[in-house]
Design an enzyme around this catalytic site. Structure first.
Site, PDB file in Angstrom:
ATOM      1  N   ARG A  14     -14.190  13.794   7.836  1.00  0.00           N
ATOM      2  CA  ARG A  14     -14.159  13.062   9.105  1.00  0.00           C
ATOM      3  C   ARG A  14     -15.373  13.473   9.921  1.00  0.00           C
ATOM      4  NH1 ARG A  14     -11.244   8.650   8.298  1.00  0.00           N
ATOM      5  NH2 ARG A  14      -9.074   9.087   7.663  1.00  0.00           N
ATOM      6  N   ALA A  43      -3.383   6.498   5.432  1.00  0.00           N
ATOM      7  CA  ALA A  43      -3.371   5.749   6.689  1.00  0.00           C
ATOM      8  C   ALA A  43      -4.502   4.732   6.677  1.00  0.00           C
ATOM      9  CB  ALA A  43      -3.523   6.700   7.878  1.00  0.00           C
ATOM     10  N   GLU A  63      -2.008   0.596   2.129  1.00  0.00           N
ATOM     11  CA  GLU A  63      -2.736   1.859   2.229  1.00  0.00           C
ATOM     12  C   GLU A  63      -2.241   2.881   1.215  1.00  0.00           C
ATOM     13  OE1 GLU A  63      -5.418   2.323   3.876  1.00  0.00           O
ATOM     14  OE2 GLU A  63      -5.345   0.368   4.859  1.00  0.00           O
ATOM     15  N   GLU A  98      -5.023   4.265  -1.387  1.00  0.00           N
ATOM     16  CA  GLU A  98      -5.479   5.648  -1.269  1.00  0.00           C
ATOM     17  C   GLU A  98      -4.826   6.588  -2.276  1.00  0.00           C
ATOM     18  OE1 GLU A  98      -5.239   6.983   2.779  1.00  0.00           O
ATOM     19  OE2 GLU A  98      -6.867   5.648   3.408  1.00  0.00           O
ATOM     20  N   GLU A 101     -14.120   7.847   1.279  1.00  0.00           N
ATOM     21  CA  GLU A 101     -12.946   7.835   0.414  1.00  0.00           C
ATOM     22  C   GLU A 101     -13.285   8.173  -1.033  1.00  0.00           C
ATOM     23  OE1 GLU A 101     -11.082   4.070   0.931  1.00  0.00           O
ATOM     24  OE2 GLU A 101     -10.196   4.611   2.864  1.00  0.00           O
TER      25      GLU A 101
END
Length: 208
Positions: free
Chosen positions: A68, A80, A97, A101, A148
């Site tokens: 992040r 999320a 999601e 993910e 990701e």
């Protein structure tokens, strides 16, 4: 006295949007205060998000670890993502999601809790779901990119996550809120008392 948040909208004399980004924007409102004075309030306009606390049959939570940039950290998080379409059904977004993910699907879905992440400076609303009855999703894995593409995955017992939250070792908002909400539900009325997956969400209305 009932402790409950209530809807209220103070008068806005003028508004402008000095910045528009890919997913969010910044808005400046001239807001009339109770004493009649007018102040400027700057805040991020956000489409809203969903998050999924996916709990497997062994009592472990499915986690991802992702970089992040604003906080310069790789954070352990629960799956999320954004509500990409105005009025999108949040359950459908959460299922998407979890698939994208983690390549996982779930049989049982409940609303764990609803939160505003930073209401002093952003209008983001997040619905956090509890998903159980996990299994690997069908088909090919979703092709990830950017941050990701560097994600790590883990499954961690709930008690270990609660310890990490209280020790200041885990910081992601949805993970912290979701894990503590699950612990509270378990010690209170139980998971079966949680709201259904299609429960109304005034912060981001949708059609079931």
């Amino acid at each position: 006295m009932t402790i409950k948040d209530t809807a209220q909208a103070w008068e806005i004399r003028a508004t402008e949007t000095p910045f528009v980004g890919k997913k969010t924007s910044v808005r400046t409102d001239e807001v009339v205060m109770p004493d009649g004075s007018v102040v400027h309030r700057d805040y991020q306009v956000h489409p809203g998000s969903v998050a999924v606390l996916a709990l497997d049959d062994e009592g472990r939570v499915l986690l991802i670890k992702q970089y992040r940039h604003p906080v310069r950290q790789k954070l352990w998080e629960i799956p999320a993502g954004l509500l990409d379409v105005p009025g999108e059904n949040p359950l459908h977004a959460a299922q998407r999601e979890l698939y994208e993910e983690a390549h996982v699907k779930a049989e049982d879905w409940r609303v764990l809790t609803d939160v505003y992440t930073t209401p002093g400076g952003c209008d983001e609303a997040v619905r956090i779901f509890l998903a159980r009855g996990l299994s690997e999703a069908d088909g090919e894995r979703f092709e990830v990119e950017e941050e990701e593409a560097d994600m790590e995955h883990a499954r961690v017992p709930v008690d270990e996550l609660v310890r990490g939250v209280l020790a200041g070792e885990l910081h992601n908002n949805c993970l912290v809120v979701g894990v503590l909400a699950l612990a509270a539900a378990r010690s209170g009325e139980g998971i079966d008392a949680l709201r259904p997956a299609q429960a109304p969400w005034p912060a981001r209305p949708f059609e079931a």
